[in-house]
Design a protein around this motif. Structure first.
Motif, mmCIF file in Angstrom:
data_model
loop_
_atom_site.group_PDB
_atom_site.id
_atom_site.type_symbol
_atom_site.label_atom_id
_atom_site.label_comp_id
_atom_site.label_asym_id
_atom_site.label_seq_id
_atom_site.Cartn_x
_atom_site.Cartn_y
_atom_site.Cartn_z
ATOM 1 N N THR A 170 0.794 -1.227 0.000
ATOM 2 C CA THR A 170 0.000 0.000 0.000
ATOM 3 C C THR A 170 0.826 1.277 0.000
ATOM 4 N N GLY A 171 2.147 1.178 0.190
ATOM 5 C CA GLY A 171 2.986 2.361 0.279
ATOM 6 C C GLY A 171 3.078 2.890 1.698
ATOM 7 N N ASP A 172 4.087 3.719 1.943
ATOM 8 C CA ASP A 172 4.286 4.373 3.238
ATOM 9 C C ASP A 172 4.335 3.367 4.390
ATOM 10 N N SER A 173 5.204 2.401 4.268
ATOM 11 C CA SER A 173 5.391 1.394 5.314
ATOM 12 C C SER A 173 6.837 1.409 5.798
ATOM 13 N N ARG A 174 7.013 1.116 7.082
ATOM 14 C CA ARG A 174 8.338 1.054 7.684
ATOM 15 C C ARG A 174 8.519 -0.336 8.284
ATOM 16 N N VAL A 175 9.567 -1.024 7.845
ATOM 17 C CA VAL A 175 9.893 -2.353 8.353
ATOM 18 C C VAL A 175 11.213 -2.277 9.101
ATOM 19 N N ARG A 176 11.236 -2.877 10.276
ATOM 20 C CA ARG A 176 12.417 -2.803 11.142
ATOM 21 C C ARG A 176 12.953 -4.206 11.429
ATOM 22 N N MET A 177 14.271 -4.304 11.478
ATOM 23 C CA MET A 177 14.946 -5.527 11.873
ATOM 24 C C MET A 177 15.704 -5.276 13.175
ATOM 25 N N ASP A 178 15.491 -6.134 14.158
ATOM 26 C CA ASP A 178 16.237 -6.097 15.411
ATOM 27 C C ASP A 178 17.036 -7.381 15.537
ATOM 28 N N ILE A 179 18.324 -7.239 15.857
ATOM 29 C CA ILE A 179 19.171 -8.414 16.015
ATOM 30 C C ILE A 179 19.948 -8.294 17.324
ATOM 31 N N SER A 180 20.262 -9.428 17.913
ATOM 32 C CA SER A 180 21.053 -9.420 19.146
ATOM 33 C C SER A 180 21.890 -10.678 19.215
ATOM 34 N N LEU A 181 23.059 -10.541 19.821
ATOM 35 C CA LEU A 181 23.947 -11.668 20.084
ATOM 36 C C LEU A 181 23.781 -12.090 21.531
ATOM 37 N N ARG A 182 23.751 -13.409 21.767
ATOM 38 C CA ARG A 182 23.518 -13.946 23.098
ATOM 39 C C ARG A 182 24.575 -14.982 23.458
ATOM 40 N N ASP A 183 24.779 -15.138 24.766
ATOM 41 C CA ASP A 183 25.521 -16.284 25.279
ATOM 42 C C ASP A 183 24.695 -16.889 26.410
ATOM 43 N N GLY A 184 25.284 -17.778 27.181
ATOM 44 C CA GLY A 184 24.543 -18.441 28.234
ATOM 45 C C GLY A 184 24.025 -17.521 29.311
ATOM 46 N N SER A 185 24.575 -16.303 29.395
ATOM 47 C CA SER A 185 24.153 -15.352 30.425
ATOM 48 C C SER A 185 23.073 -14.385 29.950
ATOM 49 N N GLY A 186 22.792 -14.373 28.651
ATOM 50 C CA GLY A 186 21.792 -13.455 28.122
ATOM 51 C C GLY A 186 22.306 -12.670 26.930
#
Length: 227
Positions: A138-154
């Protein structure tokens, strides 16, 4: 020297396993080897199960607009496994009949997946690039990507990127790319990826999720767009 090593590794892997499906606009990405098979100094891909949202391995269900139609269908949430479809507004985006690809139904809807990462040697200075294609109906859309690195502690560290689209299209070609560096002294075990429709009206198709690992000073020419 890095280029020749990378090329040799890619050719060896392709000879053994066969070429990976090409990513539209990025034909060279399919020639990168998988990270589990090469040294940490070589640019490589992390395997992303169902990264193009075309269906899990062995998916023999019928999908919207397909013919013949006598096979049973399944939902979007079932089709995109091991991704999870998040629908905070409870509008049923994950429960509609699945097409052959993924479309986020409404603002606030998203998908997420946690990827296991190969262990890194001590002192490795690497970065991960997470790529996806998207579009807007439809136009005028915003798509976001969130990424994070984790280990056993969070969570170790986070990053995000977004793309704003104004041109209507049903073919995902808008580039969404986020980078995240591994902090010194850490060894992440997992990478979390979430892609969501942050703003706008109408549906948003998403496809072609690819994860690349490289040295932090490597420009990764395979990520350059070649439409």
């Amino acid at each position: 020297m890095k280029t020749s090593i990378r090329g040799a590794a890619a050719l060896a892997l392709i000879a053994c396993l066969g070429a990976q499906a090409a990513t539209p606009g990025h034909p060279a990405l399919s020639h990168l080897p998988l990270c589990r098979d090469v040294s940490v100094v070589d640019a490589c891909r992390i395997d992303v199960p169902n990264g193009n949202f075309a269906g899990f391995e062995g998916d023999d269900f019928a999908h919207a607009y397909e013919f013949p139609s006598w096979r049973p269908t399944h939902t979007v949430a079932e089709h995109i496994v091991p991704w999870r479809y998040l629908d905070p507004g409870n509008r049923g985006g994950g429960q509609v009949e699945a097409g052959s690809t993924l479309t986020l139904l409404q603002r606030g809807d998203s998908v997420e997946q946690r990827l296991p990462l190969p262990a890194l040697p001590t002192g490795a200075h690497v970065t991960y690039a997470v790529h996806a294609h998207t579009a807007t109906w439809t136009g005028d859309s915003r798509v976001r990507m969130d990424i994070s690195l984790r280990d056993g502690s969070g969570v170790i560290t986070r990053a995000n990127a977004a793309v704003v689209m104004n041109k209507v299209s049903d073919e995902p070609r808008s580039e969404l790319l986020a980078w995240i560096n591994v902090p010194d002294g850490t060894n992440p075990t997992d990478l979390d990826i979430a892609i969501g429709m942050e703003d706008g009206l109408g549906r948003v198709p998403v496809s072609d999720v690819v994860v690349v690992r490289a040295q932090q000073d490597d420009p990764v020419p395979e990520l350059a767009v070649r439409w």
